[in-house]
Design an enzyme around this catalytic site. Sequence first.
Site, PDB file in Angstrom:
ATOM      1  N   ASN A 109      -9.038  -6.315 -18.257  1.00 27.21           N
ATOM      2  CA  ASN A 109      -9.202  -7.315 -19.324  1.00 27.21           C
ATOM      3  C   ASN A 109      -7.840  -7.686 -19.902  1.00 27.21           C
ATOM      4  O   ASN A 109      -7.221  -6.907 -20.615  1.00 27.21           O
ATOM      5  CB  ASN A 109     -10.116  -6.754 -20.412  1.00 27.21           C
ATOM      6  CG  ASN A 109     -10.313  -7.701 -21.574  1.00 27.21           C
ATOM      7  OD1 ASN A 109      -9.824  -8.841 -21.563  1.00 27.21           O
ATOM      8  ND2 ASN A 109     -11.014  -7.252 -22.588  1.00 27.21           N
ATOM      9  N   HIS A 158       0.805  -1.221   0.000  1.00 25.88           N
ATOM     10  CA  HIS A 158       0.000   0.000   0.000  1.00 25.88           C
ATOM     11  C   HIS A 158       0.841   1.276   0.000  1.00 25.88           C
ATOM     12  O   HIS A 158       0.367   2.336  -0.413  1.00 25.88           O
ATOM     13  CB  HIS A 158      -0.952   0.003   1.200  1.00 25.88           C
ATOM     14  CG  HIS A 158      -2.219   0.767   0.969  1.00 25.88           C
ATOM     15  ND1 HIS A 158      -2.319   1.851   0.121  1.00 25.88           N
ATOM     16  CD2 HIS A 158      -3.468   0.613   1.487  1.00 25.88           C
ATOM     17  CE1 HIS A 158      -3.552   2.320   0.129  1.00 25.88           C
ATOM     18  NE2 HIS A 158      -4.274   1.588   0.942  1.00 25.88           N
TER      19      HIS A 158
END
Length: 459
Positions: free
Chosen positions: A382, A164
């Site tokens: 994708n 993070h």
Amino acid sequence: MTSSPLLFTVRRFQPEMVRPAASTPREVKLLSDIDDQQGLRFNIPLIFVFHREPSMAGKDPVEVLRNALSQTLVYYYPFAGRIIEGVGRKLMVDCTGEGVKFVGAEADVTLDQFGDSLHPPFPCFQELLYDVPGSELIIDRPIRLIQVTRLNCGGFIVTISWNHTNGDGAGVKQFMNAWAEIARGAHQPSTKPIWHRELLMARDPPRITCNHREYEQILPSNTINEEDITTIVHHSFFFKPSDIARLRVLVPFHFSQCTTFDLITACFWYCRTKALQLEPEEEVRMMVIANARSRFRAKHSSFIGYYGNCFAYPAAVTTAGKLCGNSLGYALELIRKSKDEVTEEYLQSVADFMVINERCLFTTVNSCIISDLTRAKLREVNFGWGEGVYGGVAKGGAGPFPGATYIVPHKNAKGEECLMLPICLSTEVMKRFAEELDEILRSQNYPTTSVPSFVKSTL
């Protein structure tokens, strides 16, 4: 009667280090003073699930994604380095080019066998993300840990341990899109990544100009139950449009156009506080992650391609008695006011606060943090196999802090769109939370007798 949990076996291949496909700069890059605060020094597990795609028959997702990752790291070369710590706990990235740890795997299960369980908590998740000793640490470790698991049906699952300190939700989406574009044949990412961490460094000298109640250091009460610490369980709650409509009529008219995120946040805060059964005078906090990129008026264009952390989590603060003794409108008002506090000056003040206060942790006592991941649209990533079945966090909680949660868009097995809230609480508190939420959604203030449609994961 609950069904038996799904069990399956994963066979992992030999882990390898995936390095940039071309030569990259050998340098040390400072993280910003927003990046390196204590509250972000952890790895967050992310998961992306994909169906079989007939047009990709004969292509191995493990090989395709490994090769594309190597090319993507040419542009995101700091991810191939190692985090080091300097004077004053200052974090930086040593761009060594050592690479990202990558593991290919295959599982003896199909997506259909998951049924409606393709959401946190995922069955056998420990098999889907390679774990190594010390993987919870961030110093001098691979910045990314990735596993790509082929399934029997031709689908596959990508899991990532995301450090993070190197980026927020917007940074995750930018990197994933770049990786996916290259996997589909692009020669370079459509959005050029920029480092520019100097935009969020403390001033010289640093000066705190705003009130930061999210970092107040409070001692826990003496009423903490050992069971609340040792029996943490994970569950997801789902809100369909009809559930949002039920909640919306429970708030004052002037809040009727409030965001769905704010509405669910207010509901979560109210139900969680009631479930914790705190003393009326105890303070409670709701800290809402506010993306600050758009708050930088003059520098807004400077953040195009910026993949570092650029947010604050201002605290809405009240007492348990006031929160639970008022309507949802009371919580909603506090949440909206806290979000409005985030300006360019506020974020600059946070950076200064971190330097002055040794990069301290946010307040954890009676606190919760919530982040909106609906705009990140991680499910749309994708790699050539089409849009994902699921894309987002693998569980509620963040690092060592169980009070964190997220609002994630989700499509169930029936194709119905809803919003998901994955949370973790102790067993008994979780049961009370579910009961409180059920009671709110059955409120007599709403003219319906139908059963609430939110779905609770099996206890």
